[in-house]
Design a protein around this motif. Sequence first.
Motif, PDB file in Angstrom:
ATOM      1  N   MET A  27       0.823  -1.208   0.000  1.00 53.96           N
ATOM      2  CA  MET A  27       0.000   0.000   0.000  1.00 53.96           C
ATOM      3  C   MET A  27       0.859   1.262   0.000  1.00 53.96           C
ATOM      4  O   MET A  27       0.489   2.277  -0.599  1.00 53.96           O
ATOM      5  CB  MET A  27      -0.934   0.005   1.215  1.00 53.96           C
ATOM      6  N   ALA A  28       2.018   1.223   0.656  1.00 53.85           N
ATOM      7  CA  ALA A  28       2.920   2.374   0.650  1.00 53.85           C
ATOM      8  C   ALA A  28       3.729   2.443  -0.635  1.00 53.85           C
ATOM      9  O   ALA A  28       4.053   3.537  -1.122  1.00 53.85           O
ATOM     10  CB  ALA A  28       3.860   2.304   1.857  1.00 53.85           C
ATOM     11  N   ALA A  29       4.052   1.269  -1.210  1.00 54.08           N
ATOM     12  CA  ALA A  29       4.876   1.244  -2.423  1.00 54.08           C
ATOM     13  C   ALA A  29       4.095   1.681  -3.659  1.00 54.08           C
ATOM     14  O   ALA A  29       4.678   2.237  -4.603  1.00 54.08           O
ATOM     15  CB  ALA A  29       5.446  -0.154  -2.639  1.00 54.08           C
ATOM     16  N   TYR A  30       2.803   1.451  -3.666  1.00 53.07           N
ATOM     17  CA  TYR A  30       1.989   1.756  -4.848  1.00 53.07           C
ATOM     18  C   TYR A  30       2.056   3.231  -5.254  1.00 53.07           C
ATOM     19  O   TYR A  30       2.438   3.552  -6.387  1.00 53.07           O
ATOM     20  CB  TYR A  30       0.544   1.314  -4.600  1.00 53.07           C
ATOM     21  N   PRO A  31       1.715   4.185  -4.364  1.00 55.50           N
ATOM     22  CA  PRO A  31       1.815   5.596  -4.789  1.00 55.50           C
ATOM     23  C   PRO A  31       3.249   6.044  -4.980  1.00 55.50           C
ATOM     24  O   PRO A  31       3.530   6.891  -5.838  1.00 55.50           O
ATOM     25  CB  PRO A  31       1.139   6.354  -3.645  1.00 55.50           C
ATOM     26  N   ALA A  32       4.188   5.498  -4.179  1.00 51.85           N
ATOM     27  CA  ALA A  32       5.589   5.877  -4.337  1.00 51.85           C
ATOM     28  C   ALA A  32       6.097   5.462  -5.714  1.00 51.85           C
ATOM     29  O   ALA A  32       6.826   6.216  -6.378  1.00 51.85           O
ATOM     30  CB  ALA A  32       6.425   5.229  -3.240  1.00 51.85           C
ATOM     31  N   LEU A  33       5.709   4.280  -6.150  1.00 54.57           N
ATOM     32  CA  LEU A  33       6.119   3.807  -7.473  1.00 54.57           C
ATOM     33  C   LEU A  33       5.580   4.710  -8.576  1.00 54.57           C
ATOM     34  O   LEU A  33       6.306   5.085  -9.504  1.00 54.57           O
ATOM     35  CB  LEU A  33       5.624   2.368  -7.670  1.00 54.57           C
ATOM     36  N   LEU A  34       4.310   5.066  -8.484  1.00 53.74           N
ATOM     37  CA  LEU A  34       3.715   5.906  -9.530  1.00 53.74           C
ATOM     38  C   LEU A  34       4.341   7.294  -9.566  1.00 53.74           C
ATOM     39  O   LEU A  34       4.584   7.857 -10.642  1.00 53.74           O
ATOM     40  CB  LEU A  34       2.203   6.010  -9.311  1.00 53.74           C
ATOM     41  N   VAL A  35       4.625   7.859  -8.391  1.00 55.54           N
ATOM     42  CA  VAL A  35       5.241   9.185  -8.346  1.00 55.54           C
ATOM     43  C   VAL A  35       6.635   9.152  -8.968  1.00 55.54           C
ATOM     44  O   VAL A  35       6.994  10.004  -9.796  1.00 55.54           O
ATOM     45  CB  VAL A  35       5.304   9.703  -6.893  1.00 55.54           C
ATOM     46  N   ILE A  36       7.450   8.172  -8.571  1.00 56.95           N
ATOM     47  CA  ILE A  36       8.810   8.076  -9.113  1.00 56.95           C
ATOM     48  C   ILE A  36       8.764   7.769 -10.602  1.00 56.95           C
ATOM     49  O   ILE A  36       9.541   8.326 -11.393  1.00 56.95           O
ATOM     50  CB  ILE A  36       9.602   6.997  -8.351  1.00 56.95           C
ATOM     51  N   LEU A  37       7.855   6.894 -11.008  1.00 62.59           N
ATOM     52  CA  LEU A  37       7.733   6.546 -12.425  1.00 62.59           C
ATOM     53  C   LEU A  37       7.395   7.762 -13.276  1.00 62.59           C
ATOM     54  O   LEU A  37       8.057   8.038 -14.284  1.00 62.59           O
ATOM     55  CB  LEU A  37       6.660   5.464 -12.591  1.00 62.59           C
ATOM     56  N   ILE A  38       6.386   8.517 -12.860  1.00 63.52           N
ATOM     57  CA  ILE A  38       5.951   9.664 -13.659  1.00 63.52           C
ATOM     58  C   ILE A  38       7.013  10.770 -13.653  1.00 63.52           C
ATOM     59  O   ILE A  38       7.264  11.410 -14.681  1.00 63.52           O
ATOM     60  CB  ILE A  38       4.595  10.174 -13.137  1.00 63.52           C
ATOM     61  N   ASN A  39       7.648  11.011 -12.509  1.00 66.64           N
ATOM     62  CA  ASN A  39       8.711  12.010 -12.474  1.00 66.64           C
ATOM     63  C   ASN A  39       9.893  11.601 -13.344  1.00 66.64           C
ATOM     64  O   ASN A  39      10.505  12.444 -14.015  1.00 66.64           O
ATOM     65  CB  ASN A  39       9.181  12.228 -11.028  1.00 66.64           C
ATOM     66  N   THR A  40      10.230  10.317 -13.334  1.00 65.26           N
ATOM     67  CA  THR A  40      11.327   9.847 -14.176  1.00 65.26           C
ATOM     68  C   THR A  40      10.987   9.982 -15.648  1.00 65.26           C
ATOM     69  O   THR A  40      11.835  10.384 -16.459  1.00 65.26           O
ATOM     70  CB  THR A  40      11.647   8.377 -13.844  1.00 65.26           C
ATOM     71  N   ILE A  41       9.755   9.666 -16.006  1.00 64.09           N
ATOM     72  CA  ILE A  41       9.318   9.838 -17.391  1.00 64.09           C
ATOM     73  C   ILE A  41       9.437  11.302 -17.809  1.00 64.09           C
ATOM     74  O   ILE A  41       9.940  11.622 -18.886  1.00 64.09           O
ATOM     75  CB  ILE A  41       7.875   9.338 -17.562  1.00 64.09           C
ATOM     76  N   SER A  42       8.986  12.205 -16.947  1.00 64.04           N
ATOM     77  CA  SER A  42       9.068  13.642 -17.261  1.00 64.04           C
ATOM     78  C   SER A  42      10.512  14.076 -17.440  1.00 64.04           C
ATOM     79  O   SER A  42      10.836  14.822 -18.378  1.00 64.04           O
ATOM     80  CB  SER A  42       8.404  14.451 -16.147  1.00 64.04           C
ATOM     81  N   GLY A  43      11.398  13.620 -16.554  1.00 62.69           N
ATOM     82  CA  GLY A  43      12.801  13.973 -16.679  1.00 62.69           C
ATOM     83  C   GLY A  43      13.425  13.427 -17.941  1.00 62.69           C
ATOM     84  O   GLY A  43      14.213  14.113 -18.609  1.00 62.69           O
ATOM     85  N   ALA A  44      13.079  12.191 -18.301  1.00 69.36           N
ATOM     86  CA  ALA A  44      13.636  11.586 -19.516  1.00 69.36           C
ATOM     87  C   ALA A  44      13.125  12.291 -20.773  1.00 69.36           C
ATOM     88  O   ALA A  44      13.872  12.475 -21.743  1.00 69.36           O
ATOM     89  CB  ALA A  44      13.285  10.104 -19.558  1.00 69.36           C
ATOM     90  N   ARG A  45      11.876  12.702 -20.759  1.00 68.56           N
ATOM     91  CA  ARG A  45      11.319  13.388 -21.928  1.00 68.56           C
ATOM     92  C   ARG A  45      11.914  14.781 -22.109  1.00 68.56           C
ATOM     93  O   ARG A  45      11.943  15.308 -23.221  1.00 68.56           O
ATOM     94  CB  ARG A  45       9.801  13.488 -21.792  1.00 68.56           C
ATOM     95  N   LEU A  46      12.382  15.370 -21.024  1.00 65.96           N
ATOM     96  CA  LEU A  46      12.992  16.701 -21.104  1.00 65.96           C
ATOM     97  C   LEU A  46      14.510  16.645 -21.307  1.00 65.96           C
ATOM     98  O   LEU A  46      15.178  17.677 -21.253  1.00 65.96           O
ATOM     99  CB  LEU A  46      12.688  17.489 -19.825  1.00 65.96           C
ATOM    100  N   ALA A  47      15.041  15.444 -21.521  1.00 63.24           N
ATOM    101  CA  ALA A  47      16.482  15.295 -21.706  1.00 63.24           C
ATOM    102  C   ALA A  47      16.950  16.031 -22.957  1.00 63.24           C
ATOM    103  O   ALA A  47      16.198  16.196 -23.928  1.00 63.24           O
ATOM    104  CB  ALA A  47      16.844  13.816 -21.813  1.00 63.24           C
ATOM    105  N   ASN A  48      18.188  16.478 -22.906  1.00 62.36           N
ATOM    106  CA  ASN A  48      18.790  17.182 -24.035  1.00 62.36           C
ATOM    107  C   ASN A  48      18.923  16.220 -25.207  1.00 62.36           C
ATOM    108  O   ASN A  48      19.728  15.284 -25.179  1.00 62.36           O
ATOM    109  CB  ASN A  48      20.170  17.720 -23.637  1.00 62.36           C
ATOM    110  N   ARG A  49      18.154  16.438 -26.271  1.00 59.73           N
ATOM    111  CA  ARG A  49      18.152  15.538 -27.419  1.00 59.73           C
ATOM    112  C   ARG A  49      19.493  15.543 -28.154  1.00 59.73           C
ATOM    113  O   ARG A  49      19.856  14.564 -28.795  1.00 59.73           O
ATOM    114  CB  ARG A  49      17.017  15.922 -28.373  1.00 59.73           C
ATOM    115  N   ARG A  50      20.207  16.639 -28.068  1.00 64.54           N
ATOM    116  CA  ARG A  50      21.512  16.698 -28.717  1.00 64.54           C
ATOM    117  C   ARG A  50      22.475  15.709 -28.077  1.00 64.54           C
ATOM    118  O   ARG A  50      23.249  15.051 -28.771  1.00 64.54           O
ATOM    119  CB  ARG A  50      22.065  18.122 -28.639  1.00 64.54           C
ATOM    120  N   ARG A  51      22.417  15.603 -26.749  1.00 63.41           N
ATOM    121  CA  ARG A  51      23.294  14.649 -26.070  1.00 63.41           C
ATOM    122  C   ARG A  51      22.906  13.217 -26.401  1.00 63.41           C
ATOM    123  O   ARG A  51      23.769  12.352 -26.560  1.00 63.41           O
ATOM    124  CB  ARG A  51      23.231  14.875 -24.561  1.00 63.41           C
TER     125      ARG A  51
END
Length: 258
Positions: free
Chosen positions: A126-150
């Motif tokens: 029950m504690a891991a479920y929201p933590a997983l979704l928060v980390i997953l979505i934040n990681t997705i956002s960070g990866a999508r904003l990565a410098n495409r040139r790099r």
Amino acid sequence: MAISRSPLRALATFACILIIWFGLTAGKFVDPIILPTPLSVAGALVELLTPSGLLIDLVATLLRLLMALVIATAFGIPFGLWLGYHERIYAAIEGPLHAMRSVPPTALFPLFLILVGVGQGSLVAMAAYPALLVILINTISGARLANRRRLQQAKILGLGAWATGTQVLFWEALPHILAGIRIAAGYGLALSIAGEMFIGISENGLGRKIYDFQSAYRIPETYAAILVTGSVGITLNQLVTVAERRLLRWLPMASHEQ
């Protein structure tokens, strides 16, 4: 200088709260059954912080929270990087993913009981479920904003998917990942406490002790357990802050804070 001033500001804030607390109880503006005196809470805290007292409950809660965060980071970060890099796949599951995030974990607890069983595992889930979704979505956002040139340079250099993800994409997404871990730690702690209080599976845990003290009208002990819980939250936040300062030195904002 910002770091040296920060503890002073925190101490000043706590001092103001303590003064107001003293004033309210000394003037008897609030019934002691609602707000006990700071001295009575401090006395209860000293009596409870023993190996046979709240320390056992503190360790039990921290272990559940740690397991939940380990599960959340172990699955959320790699899958988040992969989905952030493959935007078409993410676009296909974005709706269901955000729908899952909208479902309260407490509403899914009967499902966790079926899948994990009655015991500590269901509280961790029950504690891991929201933590997983928060980390997953934040990681997705960070990866999508990565410098495409790099990323393009990594492709030109012949880096494979694993090397690109670990050596380029991970570091590009790291600020968002750490922000997600900070939020996930708060959610995980809150749900661990709530599960211990109201589900009643475990006999140990800070949430269980808060509920037991409140039910027995042991108000100073209740406040003492709440203060310990708040201290855990503050400590977790400070640990993430230290990690940010060490791991994000290459960011202009992180350099300025140091």
